[in-house]
Design a protein around this motif. Sequence first.
Motif, PDB file in Angstrom:
ATOM      1  N   ALA A 209       0.832  -1.210   0.000  1.00  0.00           N
ATOM      2  CA  ALA A 209       0.000   0.000   0.000  1.00  0.00           C
ATOM      3  C   ALA A 209       0.864   1.257   0.000  1.00  0.00           C
ATOM      4  CB  ALA A 209      -0.923  -0.010   1.214  1.00  0.00           C
ATOM      5  N   ILE A 210       1.943   1.240   0.766  1.00  0.00           N
ATOM      6  CA  ILE A 210       2.844   2.398   0.804  1.00  0.00           C
ATOM      7  C   ILE A 210       3.438   2.654  -0.574  1.00  0.00           C
ATOM      8  CG2 ILE A 210       5.035   3.248   1.733  1.00  0.00           C
ATOM      9  CD1 ILE A 210       4.377   1.768   4.327  1.00  0.00           C
ATOM     10  N   LEU A 211       3.897   1.596  -1.232  1.00  0.00           N
ATOM     11  CA  LEU A 211       4.525   1.732  -2.550  1.00  0.00           C
ATOM     12  C   LEU A 211       3.516   2.186  -3.595  1.00  0.00           C
ATOM     13  CD1 LEU A 211       6.786  -1.453  -2.539  1.00  0.00           C
ATOM     14  CD2 LEU A 211       7.450   0.910  -2.061  1.00  0.00           C
ATOM     15  N   LEU A 212       2.301   1.653  -3.528  1.00  0.00           N
ATOM     16  CA  LEU A 212       1.279   2.055  -4.499  1.00  0.00           C
ATOM     17  C   LEU A 212       0.891   3.513  -4.324  1.00  0.00           C
ATOM     18  CD1 LEU A 212      -1.189  -0.971  -4.734  1.00  0.00           C
ATOM     19  CD2 LEU A 212       0.456  -0.197  -6.445  1.00  0.00           C
ATOM     20  N   SER A 218      -2.533   3.450  -7.152  1.00  0.00           N
ATOM     21  CA  SER A 218      -3.024   2.545  -6.110  1.00  0.00           C
ATOM     22  C   SER A 218      -4.268   1.779  -6.536  1.00  0.00           C
ATOM     23  CB  SER A 218      -3.302   3.325  -4.820  1.00  0.00           C
ATOM     24  OG  SER A 218      -4.244   4.363  -5.057  1.00  0.00           O
ATOM     25  N   ARG A 219      -5.242   2.452  -7.167  1.00  0.00           N
ATOM     26  CA  ARG A 219      -6.482   1.761  -7.533  1.00  0.00           C
ATOM     27  C   ARG A 219      -6.224   0.670  -8.565  1.00  0.00           C
ATOM     28  NH1 ARG A 219     -11.817   5.201  -8.664  1.00  0.00           N
ATOM     29  NH2 ARG A 219     -11.400   5.527  -6.439  1.00  0.00           N
ATOM     30  N   LEU A 220      -5.427   0.962  -9.576  1.00  0.00           N
ATOM     31  CA  LEU A 220      -5.112  -0.039 -10.598  1.00  0.00           C
ATOM     32  C   LEU A 220      -4.301  -1.178  -9.992  1.00  0.00           C
ATOM     33  CD1 LEU A 220      -5.040  -1.009 -13.520  1.00  0.00           C
ATOM     34  CD2 LEU A 220      -2.989   0.422 -13.853  1.00  0.00           C
ATOM     35  N   GLY A 221      -3.349  -0.836  -9.149  1.00  0.00           N
ATOM     36  CA  GLY A 221      -2.520  -1.863  -8.531  1.00  0.00           C
ATOM     37  C   GLY A 221      -3.323  -2.808  -7.657  1.00  0.00           C
ATOM     38  N   TRP A 222      -4.237  -2.228  -6.855  1.00  0.00           N
ATOM     39  CA  TRP A 222      -5.065  -3.077  -6.006  1.00  0.00           C
ATOM     40  C   TRP A 222      -5.988  -3.957  -6.843  1.00  0.00           C
ATOM     41  CZ3 TRP A 222      -3.781  -4.300  -1.444  1.00  0.00           C
ATOM     42  CH2 TRP A 222      -3.174  -3.395  -0.585  1.00  0.00           C
ATOM     43  N   SER A 223      -6.516  -3.435  -7.938  1.00  0.00           N
ATOM     44  CA  SER A 223      -7.400  -4.226  -8.797  1.00  0.00           C
ATOM     45  C   SER A 223      -6.662  -5.421  -9.390  1.00  0.00           C
ATOM     46  CB  SER A 223      -7.959  -3.348  -9.928  1.00  0.00           C
ATOM     47  OG  SER A 223      -8.722  -2.278  -9.409  1.00  0.00           O
ATOM     48  N   ILE A 224      -5.453  -5.169  -9.865  1.00  0.00           N
ATOM     49  CA  ILE A 224      -4.656  -6.259 -10.435  1.00  0.00           C
ATOM     50  C   ILE A 224      -4.303  -7.285  -9.374  1.00  0.00           C
ATOM     51  CG2 ILE A 224      -2.438  -6.820 -11.508  1.00  0.00           C
ATOM     52  CD1 ILE A 224      -2.548  -4.102 -12.904  1.00  0.00           C
ATOM     53  N   GLN A 225      -3.911  -6.813  -8.203  1.00  0.00           N
ATOM     54  CA  GLN A 225      -3.501  -7.723  -7.141  1.00  0.00           C
ATOM     55  C   GLN A 225      -4.662  -8.593  -6.671  1.00  0.00           C
ATOM     56  OE1 GLN A 225      -0.573  -8.448  -6.139  1.00  0.00           O
ATOM     57  NE2 GLN A 225      -1.119  -9.799  -4.455  1.00  0.00           N
ATOM     58  N   TRP A 226      -5.829  -7.985  -6.450  1.00  0.00           N
ATOM     59  CA  TRP A 226      -6.966  -8.768  -5.972  1.00  0.00           C
ATOM     60  C   TRP A 226      -7.465  -9.737  -7.036  1.00  0.00           C
ATOM     61  CZ3 TRP A 226      -8.386  -9.933  -1.375  1.00  0.00           C
ATOM     62  CH2 TRP A 226      -8.093  -9.069  -0.311  1.00  0.00           C
TER      63      TRP A 226
END
Length: 265
Positions: A209-212, A218-226
Amino acid sequence: RAIPRAIVTATVQRGLDGESVTIISDNLGHYRIPGLGKDINAKDVVIECAKAGVTLGLGMETRYTMGFLALGLAAAVLLTPARRFLRSKWCWIGVGASILVFLPNLLWQAQHHFISLDFLSHLHARDLRQGRYNGFYSEQLWVCVNLATVPITVLGLWFYFAREEGRRYRLLGWTFALTFALFAVAGARSYYTAPLYPMLIAAGSVLFAILLDATGWSRLGWSIQWTAILAGGVGFALLLLPVAPVGSHLWAITSKMHDQFREEI
């Protein structure tokens, strides 16, 4: 007659890294850390230590492999500033509670010549003969976690050992590393280490979360990760749970991966 309340303010060390913090206490056994929002009673601390000890003792009743965690945790305490807690009676209250819970089991074992050691030795020899200890390291990637969460676990290790934010929690990093090493040296099966990974996933998620947030994606990164975690979870269930119809192509794969499935049939 009511006891007058006396307020004392002191600066003490907090956390696993020895960071200083101000604590306001009184003569009635209450403590307040500014910003925490509630009083902490000294009795509550004793109860929490006892609960932790009882949990460890109950874990030993369930699987003796809990002893590996106890050894890893003890060594981690000695390697970090958390060793100062050894001077606290609360720490030893927890240790005493764990021993008290496990004591009946230990006494029974002593009365029966530690027969469980013979049983475990037989299981170890059988599993070694059948090659069940092969792939201890490679199976960490898809038995204990999955390919989608492997990067999170790596970030968790980085958080504990390399990041300033994780310095106060380094005790957890050492607990994981030392307990994992004990399992590896003892020749354990790969899934024995699975309960260790939540502490890495939690820390890795924080660092992720810190890096994103720093990148602005952050939103795109979390979507890809989940999405990857969901896909990995489905794949994990298909490969590691007995859900494949007998005789199917998936069964041909999973029955080779897990000889227990064949034994159950």
